[in-house]
Design a protein around this motif. Structure first.
Motif, PDB file in Angstrom:
ATOM      1  N   GLU A 136       0.832  -1.203   0.000  1.00  0.00           N
ATOM      2  CA  GLU A 136       0.000   0.000   0.000  1.00  0.00           C
ATOM      3  C   GLU A 136       0.867   1.254   0.000  1.00  0.00           C
ATOM      4  OE1 GLU A 136      -3.753   0.603   2.279  1.00  0.00           O
ATOM      5  OE2 GLU A 136      -3.246  -1.346   3.152  1.00  0.00           O
ATOM      6  N   SER A 137       0.355   2.320  -0.605  1.00  0.00           N
ATOM      7  CA  SER A 137       0.980   3.630  -0.529  1.00  0.00           C
ATOM      8  C   SER A 137       0.208   4.461   0.481  1.00  0.00           C
ATOM      9  CB  SER A 137       0.974   4.315  -1.903  1.00  0.00           C
ATOM     10  OG  SER A 137       1.869   3.687  -2.793  1.00  0.00           O
ATOM     11  N   LEU A 138       0.913   4.963   1.481  1.00  0.00           N
ATOM     12  CA  LEU A 138       0.262   5.686   2.560  1.00  0.00           C
ATOM     13  C   LEU A 138       0.560   7.180   2.507  1.00  0.00           C
ATOM     14  CD1 LEU A 138       0.808   3.437   5.721  1.00  0.00           C
ATOM     15  CD2 LEU A 138      -0.983   3.307   3.985  1.00  0.00           C
ATOM     16  N   PHE A 139      -0.458   7.963   2.855  1.00  0.00           N
ATOM     17  CA  PHE A 139      -0.326   9.397   3.075  1.00  0.00           C
ATOM     18  C   PHE A 139      -0.823   9.652   4.492  1.00  0.00           C
ATOM     19  CE2 PHE A 139      -0.868   8.600  -1.373  1.00  0.00           C
ATOM     20  CZ  PHE A 139      -0.014   9.487  -2.021  1.00  0.00           C
ATOM     21  N   LEU A 140      -0.039  10.355   5.285  1.00  0.00           N
ATOM     22  CA  LEU A 140      -0.397  10.582   6.682  1.00  0.00           C
ATOM     23  C   LEU A 140      -0.706  12.057   6.918  1.00  0.00           C
ATOM     24  CD1 LEU A 140       1.102   7.785   6.869  1.00  0.00           C
ATOM     25  CD2 LEU A 140       1.779   8.449   9.167  1.00  0.00           C
ATOM     26  N   ASP A 141      -1.795  12.301   7.628  1.00  0.00           N
ATOM     27  CA  ASP A 141      -2.200  13.655   8.017  1.00  0.00           C
ATOM     28  C   ASP A 141      -2.084  13.760   9.535  1.00  0.00           C
ATOM     29  OD1 ASP A 141      -3.560  16.019   8.671  1.00  0.00           O
ATOM     30  OD2 ASP A 141      -5.516  15.033   8.476  1.00  0.00           O
ATOM     31  N   VAL A 142      -1.225  14.671  10.007  1.00  0.00           N
ATOM     32  CA  VAL A 142      -0.992  14.798  11.450  1.00  0.00           C
ATOM     33  C   VAL A 142      -1.467  16.160  11.971  1.00  0.00           C
ATOM     34  CG1 VAL A 142       0.947  13.200  11.428  1.00  0.00           C
ATOM     35  CG2 VAL A 142       1.378  15.638  11.046  1.00  0.00           C
ATOM     36  N   THR A 143      -2.426  16.768  11.281  1.00  0.00           N
ATOM     37  CA  THR A 143      -2.848  18.129  11.612  1.00  0.00           C
ATOM     38  C   THR A 143      -3.551  18.218  12.956  1.00  0.00           C
ATOM     39  OG1 THR A 143      -3.067  18.639   9.267  1.00  0.00           O
ATOM     40  CG2 THR A 143      -4.204  20.101  10.820  1.00  0.00           C
ATOM     41  N   HIS A 144      -4.535  17.351  13.185  1.00  0.00           N
ATOM     42  CA  HIS A 144      -5.437  17.539  14.325  1.00  0.00           C
ATOM     43  C   HIS A 144      -5.142  16.682  15.544  1.00  0.00           C
ATOM     44  CE1 HIS A 144      -8.177  20.250  12.243  1.00  0.00           C
ATOM     45  NE2 HIS A 144      -8.129  19.440  11.198  1.00  0.00           N
ATOM     46  N   GLY A 145      -4.183  15.773  15.459  1.00  0.00           N
ATOM     47  CA  GLY A 145      -3.920  14.900  16.597  1.00  0.00           C
ATOM     48  C   GLY A 145      -3.360  15.663  17.790  1.00  0.00           C
ATOM     49  N   PHE A 146      -3.335  14.999  18.939  1.00  0.00           N
ATOM     50  CA  PHE A 146      -2.687  15.589  20.098  1.00  0.00           C
ATOM     51  C   PHE A 146      -1.244  15.967  19.727  1.00  0.00           C
ATOM     52  CE2 PHE A 146      -6.042  13.093  22.109  1.00  0.00           C
ATOM     53  CZ  PHE A 146      -6.564  14.039  22.988  1.00  0.00           C
ATOM     54  N   ARG A 147      -0.694  16.921  20.423  1.00  0.00           N
ATOM     55  CA  ARG A 147       0.598  17.469  20.017  1.00  0.00           C
ATOM     56  C   ARG A 147       1.718  16.437  20.012  1.00  0.00           C
ATOM     57  NH1 ARG A 147       1.046  23.652  22.424  1.00  0.00           N
ATOM     58  NH2 ARG A 147      -0.776  24.478  21.301  1.00  0.00           N
ATOM     59  N   HIS A 148       1.582  15.388  20.822  1.00  0.00           N
ATOM     60  CA  HIS A 148       2.632  14.370  20.842  1.00  0.00           C
ATOM     61  C   HIS A 148       2.435  13.320  19.750  1.00  0.00           C
ATOM     62  CE1 HIS A 148      -0.633  12.685  23.198  1.00  0.00           C
ATOM     63  NE2 HIS A 148      -0.077  11.492  23.160  1.00  0.00           N
ATOM     64  N   LEU A 149       1.263  13.267  19.132  1.00  0.00           N
ATOM     65  CA  LEU A 149       1.001  12.227  18.136  1.00  0.00           C
ATOM     66  C   LEU A 149       1.787  12.394  16.835  1.00  0.00           C
ATOM     67  CD1 LEU A 149      -2.801  11.415  18.562  1.00  0.00           C
ATOM     68  CD2 LEU A 149      -0.809  10.062  19.254  1.00  0.00           C
ATOM     69  N   PRO A 150       2.076  13.631  16.373  1.00  0.00           N
ATOM     70  CA  PRO A 150       2.914  13.722  15.161  1.00  0.00           C
ATOM     71  C   PRO A 150       4.257  13.026  15.316  1.00  0.00           C
ATOM     72  CG  PRO A 150       1.830  15.814  15.532  1.00  0.00           C
ATOM     73  CD  PRO A 150       1.521  14.949  16.729  1.00  0.00           C
ATOM     74  N   MET A 151       4.843  13.076  16.513  1.00  0.00           N
ATOM     75  CA  MET A 151       6.105  12.363  16.731  1.00  0.00           C
ATOM     76  C   MET A 151       5.899  10.862  16.598  1.00  0.00           C
ATOM     77  SD  MET A 151       7.903  14.493  19.848  1.00  0.00           S
ATOM     78  CE  MET A 151       6.450  14.555  20.902  1.00  0.00           C
TER      79      MET A 151
END
Length: 390
Positions: A136-151
């Motif tokens: 699969e080819s994945l695209f990730l959106d980290v805009t709205h998660g809790f501040r530690h979730l982008p890490m």
């Protein structure tokens, strides 16, 4: 056929009972912008993925897809659960069905813990791995998660690519804090972070096994001439097949290109890389071989360390007699002569042969040396100091 999947993290927003969640106008490029409350919806329209995966906690804004106030008991129940932070997996069937009907693509809703400790963080990776397939080819959106979730998302991207076998194409972030005076919020692509991790991985690989060929595709992607990167791969091959002369010839051609490289990512690692592959600039052939022996010993590659040290000893013996070190018979003759003067080299020869053939030496002392890595490392270093005195 490759499946393109968007994984979008839902955060915990503040909803107004009359107006709903705060909206923003996200600018993707000159021809595309959308005003939405949840960035993932605009990104879905922009990317047109084959499927959408929404990821959130029990308190994430799963009700963002419904009008304020709700129009049925199930929606009101979901809104109340969001407010209380008590959303369950069963409740996610409601937004899943709504979005599938609205978007016309498969939608999955994944309930995750808050990543408060290592156990919950690991559980999130397991959950993400369970909903994707190899290829699969994945695209990730980290805009709205809790501040530690982008890490965590960055770690997840690397984990899924290595363990599951997906290809992470891009990371997106709607930078609300960078909203311009005219009210537009820029959309950032963070794929460069993944490429930086590729470079860090390559350095780790090189430190482990000495194969600088791993840098070739990274340098090519960073703008270096592919002909030069192929030379780097070829030089690494010659070195790892115990041919330092050919390795030096080839590396000498590629080194200047590496040294002059000014690519955005390569420039971050250029000085470190050139320092680690500069062995070929040291003295004569026996100096190159001895330098490689030292490097492989420190990496724990004891067979190559012993092999290059042995070859350095023979080459130096040839040089001291002004004989051609590339002539097999002359190498054989000069080794015999040097061995008579420095009998300690026999121990190196026995160790090299034992490492190459996987058999225990006849002498009990050498056998004990091979039974313990620390003892082998110390023995090789001691032999190096005895056989190659300044």
């Amino acid at each position: 056929m490759t499946i393109n999947t968007l994984i979008s993290f839902l955060g915990k927003g503040k909803a107004d009972p009359q107006t709903g969640y705060r909206t923003a106008t996200y600018r993707f490029d000159a021809g595309f912008s959308r005003r939405v409350a949840f960035f993932g919806m605009a990104l879905t329209e922009y990317l047109k993925p084959d499927r959408l995966v929404l990821v959130g906690t029990a308190g994430s804004m799963w009700d963002v897809f419904f009008p304020p106030g709700g129009d049925d008991d199930a929606t009101l129940q979901l809104m109340a659960a969001v407010e209380a932070g008590e959303v369950t997996r069963d409740m996610l069937e409601l937004p899943r069905r709504k979005l599938e009907q609205q978007l016309g693509i498969p939608v999955d809703c994944l309930l995750i813990p808050y990543a408060r400790d290592a156990a919950e963080q690991a559980e999130i990776l397991h959950l993400l791995a369970s909903i994707v397939q190899p290829g699969e080819s994945l695209f990730l959106d980290v805009t709205h998660g809790f501040r530690h979730l982008p890490m965590l998302a960055l770690v997840a991207a690397r984990y899924l690519s290595r363990v599951v076998g997906v290809k992470v194409e891009q990371l997106y972030y709607g930078a609300l804090e960078m909203t311009t005076p005219d009210g537009e919020t820029p959309v950032l692509t963070l794929g460069g972070l993944l490429q930086m991790l590729d470079w860090v991985d390559a350095l780790a690989t090189y430190d482990k096994d000495g194969d600088y060929g791993v840098f070739a595709p990274l340098l090519a992607a960073d703008g270096m001439d592919e002909g030069q990167t192929r030379l780097l791969t070829r030089a690494a091959y010659f070195e790892r097949t115990s041919n330092p002369v050919r390795a030096r010839e080839t590396l000498n051609s590629a080194f200047s290109a590496v040294e002059a490289h000014v690519g955005a990512l390569g420039s971050l690692f250029r000085d470190t890389l050139t320092k680690r592959i500069s062995w070929f600039r040291r003295g004569k052939r026996d100096d190159w071989e001895l330098s490689l022996a030292d490097a492989y010993r420190e990496r724990g590659d004891y067979l190559r360390a012993a092999t290059f040290m042995y070859e350095a000893f023979v080459t130096r013996a040839c040089n001291q007699c002004s004989d051609d070190p590339t002539d097999f018979e002359l190498r054989k003759k000069n080794y015999a002569s040097a061995r008579a003067q420095q009998p300690e080299v026999a121990k190196l020869e026995y160790l090299r042969n034992s490492l190459a053939h996987g058999v225990r030496p006849r002498a009990e002392q050498e056998a004990r040396t091979l039974d313990d890595e620390g003892r082998l490392h110390t023995t090789l270093k001691a032999l190096r100091n005895k056989l190659f005195k300044p």
